[in-house]
Scaffold this active site. Structure first.
Site, mmCIF file in Angstrom:
data_model
loop_
_atom_site.group_PDB
_atom_site.id
_atom_site.type_symbol
_atom_site.label_atom_id
_atom_site.label_comp_id
_atom_site.label_asym_id
_atom_site.label_seq_id
_atom_site.Cartn_x
_atom_site.Cartn_y
_atom_site.Cartn_z
ATOM 1 N NE ARG A 138 6.246 -0.397 10.046
ATOM 2 C CZ ARG A 138 5.118 -0.490 9.348
ATOM 3 N NH1 ARG A 138 5.001 0.100 8.173
ATOM 4 N NH2 ARG A 138 4.097 -1.186 9.823
ATOM 5 N NE ARG A 144 -4.472 -1.733 10.224
ATOM 6 C CZ ARG A 144 -3.426 -1.290 9.528
ATOM 7 N NH1 ARG A 144 -3.465 -0.139 8.906
ATOM 8 N NH2 ARG A 144 -2.352 -2.023 9.468
ATOM 9 C CE LYS A 153 -1.981 -1.209 3.916
ATOM 10 N NZ LYS A 153 -1.297 -2.481 4.206
ATOM 11 N NE ARG A 158 2.113 -5.256 11.075
ATOM 12 C CZ ARG A 158 3.194 -4.912 10.374
ATOM 13 N NH1 ARG A 158 4.406 -5.304 10.794
ATOM 14 N NH2 ARG A 158 3.092 -4.194 9.297
ATOM 15 N NE ARG A 194 7.826 -2.419 6.045
ATOM 16 C CZ ARG A 194 6.509 -2.405 6.186
ATOM 17 N NH1 ARG A 194 5.760 -1.824 5.274
ATOM 18 N NH2 ARG A 194 5.952 -2.978 7.220
HETATM 19 P P1 AP5 Z 1 4.881 -1.612 1.796
HETATM 20 O O1 AP5 Z 1 4.505 -0.792 0.598
HETATM 21 O O2 AP5 Z 1 5.662 -0.957 2.870
HETATM 22 O O3 AP5 Z 1 3.568 -2.354 2.350
HETATM 23 P P2 AP5 Z 1 2.315 -1.802 3.158
HETATM 24 O O4 AP5 Z 1 1.112 -2.477 2.605
HETATM 25 O O5 AP5 Z 1 2.316 -0.300 3.182
HETATM 26 O O6 AP5 Z 1 2.682 -2.427 4.557
HETATM 27 P P3 AP5 Z 1 2.574 -1.922 6.065
HETATM 28 O O7 AP5 Z 1 3.315 -2.922 6.894
HETATM 29 O O8 AP5 Z 1 3.007 -0.477 6.180
HETATM 30 O O9 AP5 Z 1 1.080 -2.085 6.325
HETATM 31 P P4 AP5 Z 1 0.397 -2.188 7.668
HETATM 32 O O10 AP5 Z 1 -1.002 -2.025 7.209
HETATM 33 O O11 AP5 Z 1 0.665 -3.357 8.483
HETATM 34 O O12 AP5 Z 1 1.091 -1.026 8.532
HETATM 35 P P5 AP5 Z 1 0.609 0.374 9.004
HETATM 36 O O13 AP5 Z 1 1.779 1.268 9.044
HETATM 37 O O14 AP5 Z 1 -0.617 0.829 8.276
HETATM 38 O O15 AP5 Z 1 5.673 -2.895 1.243
HETATM 39 C C1 AP5 Z 1 6.192 -3.854 2.150
HETATM 40 C C2 AP5 Z 1 7.563 -4.373 1.623
HETATM 41 O O16 AP5 Z 1 7.358 -5.067 0.401
HETATM 42 C C3 AP5 Z 1 8.572 -3.247 1.313
HETATM 43 O O17 AP5 Z 1 9.845 -3.698 1.661
HETATM 44 C C4 AP5 Z 1 8.472 -3.060 -0.214
HETATM 45 O O18 AP5 Z 1 9.681 -2.601 -0.773
HETATM 46 C C5 AP5 Z 1 8.121 -4.475 -0.660
HETATM 47 N N1 AP5 Z 1 7.264 -4.491 -1.841
HETATM 48 C C6 AP5 Z 1 6.176 -3.695 -2.077
HETATM 49 N N2 AP5 Z 1 5.600 -4.011 -3.254
HETATM 50 C C7 AP5 Z 1 6.334 -5.062 -3.761
HETATM 51 C C8 AP5 Z 1 6.241 -5.849 -4.950
HETATM 52 N N3 AP5 Z 1 5.285 -5.631 -5.855
HETATM 53 N N4 AP5 Z 1 7.148 -6.844 -5.143
HETATM 54 C C9 AP5 Z 1 8.127 -7.064 -4.226
HETATM 55 N N5 AP5 Z 1 8.280 -6.355 -3.082
HETATM 56 C C10 AP5 Z 1 7.382 -5.355 -2.855
HETATM 57 O O19 AP5 Z 1 0.126 0.054 10.491
HETATM 58 C C11 AP5 Z 1 1.019 -0.292 11.509
HETATM 59 C C12 AP5 Z 1 0.262 -0.396 12.830
HETATM 60 O O20 AP5 Z 1 -0.346 0.872 13.152
HETATM 61 C C13 AP5 Z 1 -0.908 -1.384 12.844
HETATM 62 O O21 AP5 Z 1 -0.487 -2.700 13.122
HETATM 63 C C14 AP5 Z 1 -1.787 -0.787 13.967
HETATM 64 O O22 AP5 Z 1 -1.270 -1.100 15.231
HETATM 65 C C15 AP5 Z 1 -1.629 0.709 13.758
HETATM 66 N N6 AP5 Z 1 -2.639 1.243 12.848
HETATM 67 C C16 AP5 Z 1 -2.424 1.812 11.622
HETATM 68 N N7 AP5 Z 1 -3.577 2.180 11.055
HETATM 69 C C17 AP5 Z 1 -4.559 1.837 11.925
HETATM 70 C C18 AP5 Z 1 -5.970 1.927 11.882
HETATM 71 N N8 AP5 Z 1 -6.619 2.439 10.818
HETATM 72 N N9 AP5 Z 1 -6.666 1.470 12.953
HETATM 73 C C19 AP5 Z 1 -6.046 0.959 14.026
HETATM 74 N N10 AP5 Z 1 -4.713 0.817 14.121
HETATM 75 C C20 AP5 Z 1 -3.961 1.263 13.085
#
Ligand code: AP5
Length: 209
Positions: A155, A88, A13, A166, A127
């Site tokens: 991270r 979410r 994402k 997760r 990552r």
């Molecule tokens: P990346 O693009 O970083 O993936 P992402 O989907 O953004 O992953 P996140 O881990 O950031 O998502 P998340 O939803 O768990 O975390 P968030 O920060 O929202 O890609 C991942 C890796 O893959 C990278 O190394 C990239 O280079 C590689 N890659 C990408 N595309 C590729 C491809 N096509 N081929 C190969 N490699 C590829 O949330 C973190 C925490 O915050 C949650 O656990 C929760 O505690 C809290 N939180 C956040 N939002 C909320 C909410 N709305 N409600 C409640 N708690 C929340």
């Protein structure tokens, strides 16, 4: 262009959002990034969120809804926005509809990135993020160039044990959000296992349809 980028942790994402905000000149609203900034600034909210995030659990709907509502009122969101990591839970999706309705807006399209659990674990554990630029890398699939190794960090929640938690939280609490949007005919699925550029192209095709 009011878009939700939807998908499991590590589905890509954030990576895709960075491409789209450049092309369409609209902001990315990542609740994960907003919460990590609060942690870095050691605010009371950050301190509360840190424990939950390190355990792979969700932060409460009230907190996250409040953060998003405030962000969506800012001037730069008038032309459109890309939500990344929000909503979410179904309760967050319901609240988002209410928030947007107050200014006669609505979500237009939900882009769902589809990636297998095995791929997700490999992606997240490999990552690395630049402290300086916020750029997202992968040690194998998207290796850092022109970055000082000291500027790259992993991270706190990017270890295999927390990723599995997760993913469980995603399946239980977040996957139902897709049904919420399917009922509104807004979901477009994209094969998230393809190469970065191919996925970006697929998303642009959907957005410009
Ligand atoms: P990346 O693009 O970083 O993936 P992402 O989907 O953004 O992953 P996140 O881990 O950031 O998502 P998340 O939803 O768990 O975390 P968030 O920060 O929202 O890609 C991942 C890796 O893959 C990278 O190394 C990239 O280079 C590689 N890659 C990408 N595309 C590729 C491809 N096509 N081929 C190969 N490699 C590829 O949330 C973190 C925490 O915050 C949650 O656990 C929760 O505690 C809290 N939180 C956040 N939002 C909320 C909410 N709305 N409600 C409640 N708690 C929340």
């Amino acid at each position: 262009m009011n878009i939700v980028l939807f998908g499991a942790p590590g589905a890509g994402k954030g990576t895709q959002a960075k491409e789209l905000i450049q092309k369409y000149e609209i902001p990315q609203i990542s609740t994960g990034d907003i919460l990590r900034a609060a942690i870095a600034n050691k605010t009371p909210l950050g301190l509360e969120a840190k424990k939950l995030m390190d355990e792979g659990k969700l932060v409460s709907d009230d907190i996250v809804n409040g953060l998003v509502e405030a962000r969506l009122q800012e001037e730069d969101c008038k032309k459109g926005f890309i939500l990344d990591g929000f909503p979410r839970t179904v309760a967050q999706a319901e609240e988002l509809d209410k928030i947007l309705a107050k200014s006669d807006r609505e979500i237009e399209k939900v882009i769902a990135l589809d990636v297998s659990d095995e791929e997700i674990i490999e992606r997240i554990t490999g990552r690395r993020v630049s402290k300086k630029t916020g750029k997202i890398y992968h040690i194998k699939y998207n290796p850092p160039v022109d970055e000082n190794p000291e500027d790259l960090e992993q991270r706190a929640d990017d270890n295999e044990e927390t990723v599995k938690k997760r993913l469980a939280v995603y399946n239980e609490q977040t996957a139902p959000v897709l049904d919420f949007y399917k009922k509104q005919n807004k979901v477009y699925s994209v094969d998230g296992a393809k190469k970065l550029e191919e996925i970006t192209k697929d998303i642009i095709d959907i957005l410009e349809k």
